[in-house]
Design a protein around this motif. Structure first.
Motif, PDB file in Angstrom:
ATOM      1  N   GLU A 110      56.511  65.326  72.172  1.00 27.43           N
ATOM      2  CA  GLU A 110      56.550  63.982  71.595  1.00 27.43           C
ATOM      3  C   GLU A 110      55.181  63.562  71.064  1.00 27.43           C
ATOM      4  OE1 GLU A 110      57.663  64.772  74.657  1.00 27.43           O
ATOM      5  OE2 GLU A 110      59.833  64.535  74.439  1.00 27.43           O
ATOM      6  N   GLU A 111      54.138  63.861  71.829  1.00 23.59           N
ATOM      7  CA  GLU A 111      52.784  63.510  71.380  1.00 23.59           C
ATOM      8  C   GLU A 111      52.387  64.317  70.152  1.00 23.59           C
ATOM      9  OE1 GLU A 111      49.811  63.506  74.466  1.00 23.59           O
ATOM     10  OE2 GLU A 111      51.199  62.527  75.855  1.00 23.59           O
ATOM     11  N   PHE A 112      52.741  65.608  70.127  1.00 24.31           N
ATOM     12  CA  PHE A 112      52.445  66.452  68.970  1.00 24.31           C
ATOM     13  C   PHE A 112      53.110  65.883  67.719  1.00 24.31           C
ATOM     14  CE2 PHE A 112      53.799  69.822  66.072  1.00 24.31           C
ATOM     15  CZ  PHE A 112      52.578  70.357  65.720  1.00 24.31           C
ATOM     16  N   VAL A 113      54.401  65.528  67.836  1.00 25.40           N
ATOM     17  CA  VAL A 113      55.141  65.009  66.676  1.00 25.40           C
ATOM     18  C   VAL A 113      54.507  63.718  66.183  1.00 25.40           C
ATOM     19  CG1 VAL A 113      57.363  64.064  65.922  1.00 25.40           C
ATOM     20  CG2 VAL A 113      57.298  66.171  67.284  1.00 25.40           C
ATOM     21  N   ARG A 114      54.184  62.811  67.094  1.00 20.43           N
ATOM     22  CA  ARG A 114      53.565  61.539  66.679  1.00 20.43           C
ATOM     23  C   ARG A 114      52.199  61.768  66.033  1.00 20.43           C
ATOM     24  NH1 ARG A 114      55.335  59.896  71.994  1.00 20.43           N
ATOM     25  NH2 ARG A 114      57.364  58.913  71.774  1.00 20.43           N
ATOM     26  N   ARG A 115      51.407  62.646  66.639  1.00 16.92           N
ATOM     27  CA  ARG A 115      50.070  62.920  66.096  1.00 16.92           C
ATOM     28  C   ARG A 115      50.160  63.534  64.711  1.00 16.92           C
ATOM     29  NH1 ARG A 115      47.161  67.360  65.804  1.00 16.92           N
ATOM     30  NH2 ARG A 115      48.355  68.522  67.341  1.00 16.92           N
ATOM     31  N   ARG A 116      50.986  64.576  64.563  1.00 16.81           N
ATOM     32  CA  ARG A 116      51.100  65.247  63.260  1.00 16.81           C
ATOM     33  C   ARG A 116      51.674  64.307  62.216  1.00 16.81           C
ATOM     34  NH1 ARG A 116      48.584  68.126  60.825  1.00 16.81           N
ATOM     35  NH2 ARG A 116      50.176  69.369  59.818  1.00 16.81           N
ATOM     36  N   HIS A 117      52.644  63.474  62.591  1.00 17.48           N
ATOM     37  CA  HIS A 117      53.205  62.527  61.636  1.00 17.48           C
ATOM     38  C   HIS A 117      52.103  61.608  61.125  1.00 17.48           C
ATOM     39  CE1 HIS A 117      55.254  58.850  60.271  1.00 17.48           C
ATOM     40  NE2 HIS A 117      56.151  59.703  59.802  1.00 17.48           N
ATOM     41  N   GLY A 118      51.296  61.073  62.028  1.00 18.39           N
ATOM     42  CA  GLY A 118      50.195  60.197  61.623  1.00 18.39           C
ATOM     43  C   GLY A 118      49.190  60.908  60.728  1.00 18.39           C
TER      44      GLY A 118
ATOM     45  N   GLY B 291      48.944  61.202  52.756  1.00 19.01           N
ATOM     46  CA  GLY B 291      49.774  60.847  51.616  1.00 19.01           C
ATOM     47  C   GLY B 291      51.137  61.507  51.557  1.00 19.01           C
ATOM     48  N   PHE B 292      51.511  62.251  52.576  1.00 18.60           N
ATOM     49  CA  PHE B 292      52.830  62.875  52.579  1.00 18.60           C
ATOM     50  C   PHE B 292      53.898  61.831  52.878  1.00 18.60           C
ATOM     51  CE2 PHE B 292      50.043  66.452  53.391  1.00 18.60           C
ATOM     52  CZ  PHE B 292      50.634  67.487  52.674  1.00 18.60           C
ATOM     53  N   THR B 293      55.110  62.053  52.360  1.00 20.81           N
ATOM     54  CA  THR B 293      56.236  61.171  52.652  1.00 20.81           C
ATOM     55  C   THR B 293      56.999  61.730  53.849  1.00 20.81           C
ATOM     56  OG1 THR B 293      57.799  62.382  51.261  1.00 20.81           O
ATOM     57  CG2 THR B 293      56.494  60.655  50.184  1.00 20.81           C
ATOM     58  N   ASN B 294      57.836  60.874  54.457  1.00 22.33           N
ATOM     59  CA  ASN B 294      58.636  61.333  55.593  1.00 22.33           C
ATOM     60  C   ASN B 294      59.541  62.502  55.209  1.00 22.33           C
ATOM     61  OD1 ASN B 294      57.573  59.659  57.538  1.00 22.33           O
ATOM     62  ND2 ASN B 294      59.140  58.078  57.281  1.00 22.33           N
ATOM     63  N   ASP B 295      60.057  62.500  53.978  1.00 17.70           N
ATOM     64  CA  ASP B 295      60.906  63.616  53.535  1.00 17.70           C
ATOM     65  C   ASP B 295      60.135  64.935  53.508  1.00 17.70           C
ATOM     66  OD1 ASP B 295      63.145  62.021  53.263  1.00 17.70           O
ATOM     67  OD2 ASP B 295      62.850  61.672  51.112  1.00 17.70           O
ATOM     68  N   GLU B 296      58.837  64.876  53.333  1.00 17.48           N
ATOM     69  CA  GLU B 296      57.994  66.073  53.385  1.00 17.48           C
ATOM     70  C   GLU B 296      57.515  66.353  54.803  1.00 17.48           C
ATOM     71  OE1 GLU B 296      55.614  65.903  49.175  1.00 17.48           O
ATOM     72  OE2 GLU B 296      55.233  64.273  50.603  1.00 17.48           O
ATOM     73  N   ILE B 297      57.257  65.299  55.552  1.00 18.78           N
ATOM     74  CA  ILE B 297      56.645  65.430  56.874  1.00 18.78           C
ATOM     75  C   ILE B 297      57.586  66.060  57.888  1.00 18.78           C
ATOM     76  CG2 ILE B 297      55.792  64.111  58.860  1.00 18.78           C
ATOM     77  CD1 ILE B 297      54.545  62.136  56.817  1.00 18.78           C
ATOM     78  N   PHE B 298      58.798  65.551  58.009  1.00 18.73           N
ATOM     79  CA  PHE B 298      59.658  66.000  59.101  1.00 18.73           C
ATOM     80  C   PHE B 298      60.055  67.475  59.000  1.00 18.73           C
ATOM     81  CE2 PHE B 298      60.244  61.342  59.540  1.00 18.73           C
ATOM     82  CZ  PHE B 298      59.661  61.234  60.795  1.00 18.73           C
ATOM     83  N   PRO B 299      60.393  67.995  57.813  1.00 18.18           N
ATOM     84  CA  PRO B 299      60.636  69.442  57.747  1.00 18.18           C
ATOM     85  C   PRO B 299      59.384  70.259  58.077  1.00 18.18           C
ATOM     86  CG  PRO B 299      61.567  68.366  55.824  1.00 18.18           C
ATOM     87  CD  PRO B 299      60.748  67.334  56.554  1.00 18.18           C
ATOM     88  N   ARG B 300      58.241  69.757  57.672  1.00 16.01           N
ATOM     89  CA  ARG B 300      56.995  70.472  57.964  1.00 16.01           C
ATOM     90  C   ARG B 300      56.728  70.511  59.471  1.00 16.01           C
ATOM     91  NH1 ARG B 300      51.417  69.860  54.637  1.00 16.01           N
ATOM     92  NH2 ARG B 300      50.119  71.101  56.006  1.00 16.01           N
ATOM     93  N   ILE B 301      56.905  69.376  60.137  1.00 14.76           N
ATOM     94  CA  ILE B 301      56.706  69.332  61.584  1.00 14.76           C
ATOM     95  C   ILE B 301      57.710  70.235  62.283  1.00 14.76           C
ATOM     96  CG2 ILE B 301      56.865  67.869  63.639  1.00 14.76           C
ATOM     97  CD1 ILE B 301      55.637  65.591  61.960  1.00 14.76           C
ATOM     98  N   ALA B 302      58.954  70.229  61.839  1.00 14.45           N
ATOM     99  CA  ALA B 302      59.968  71.104  62.450  1.00 14.45           C
ATOM    100  C   ALA B 302      59.546  72.564  62.338  1.00 14.45           C
ATOM    101  CB  ALA B 302      61.326  70.877  61.787  1.00 14.45           C
TER     102      ALA B 302
END
Length: 90
Positions: free
Chosen positions: A41-49, A55-66
């Motif tokens: 959970e901390e990794f996901v929150r940190r990487r999202h931030g 400048g990445f969008t959520n549509d780019e961020i979540f697949p990248r984090i996965a």
């Protein structure tokens, strides 16, 4: 007699194969262990931030984090003794 560091072999390897001294090598090992023991959970929150601030969008961020999670060792969740028993005995 001082206590043996749990990763003394790794520290010795680093001092033999790099310009690091024993104290520096121990700090590097501690930093790497802390980095990879970060809960999911901390990794996901940190990487999202981090990605959002670049400048990445959520549509780019979540697949990248996965994708990053698939290749990253992450800290195991805390398990109760009952949960451990269920893993072994079903």
């Amino acid at each position: 007699m001082s206590a043996r560091h749990p990763f003394e072999d790794l520290i010795t390897h680093l001092t033999r194969t790099s310009p690091l001294g024993p104290g520096e090598a121990a700090r590097v090992v501690a930093d790497v262990l802390a980095y990879f023991s970060e809960p999911v959970e901390e990794f996901v929150r940190r990487r999202h931030g981090e990605l959002k601030s670049r400048g990445f969008t959520n549509d780019e961020i979540f697949p990248r984090i996965a994708g990053e999670l698939r290749g990253r060792p992450v800290a195991a969740p805390e398990l109760s003794l009952r949960q451990l028993r269920r893993i072994v005995y079903g």
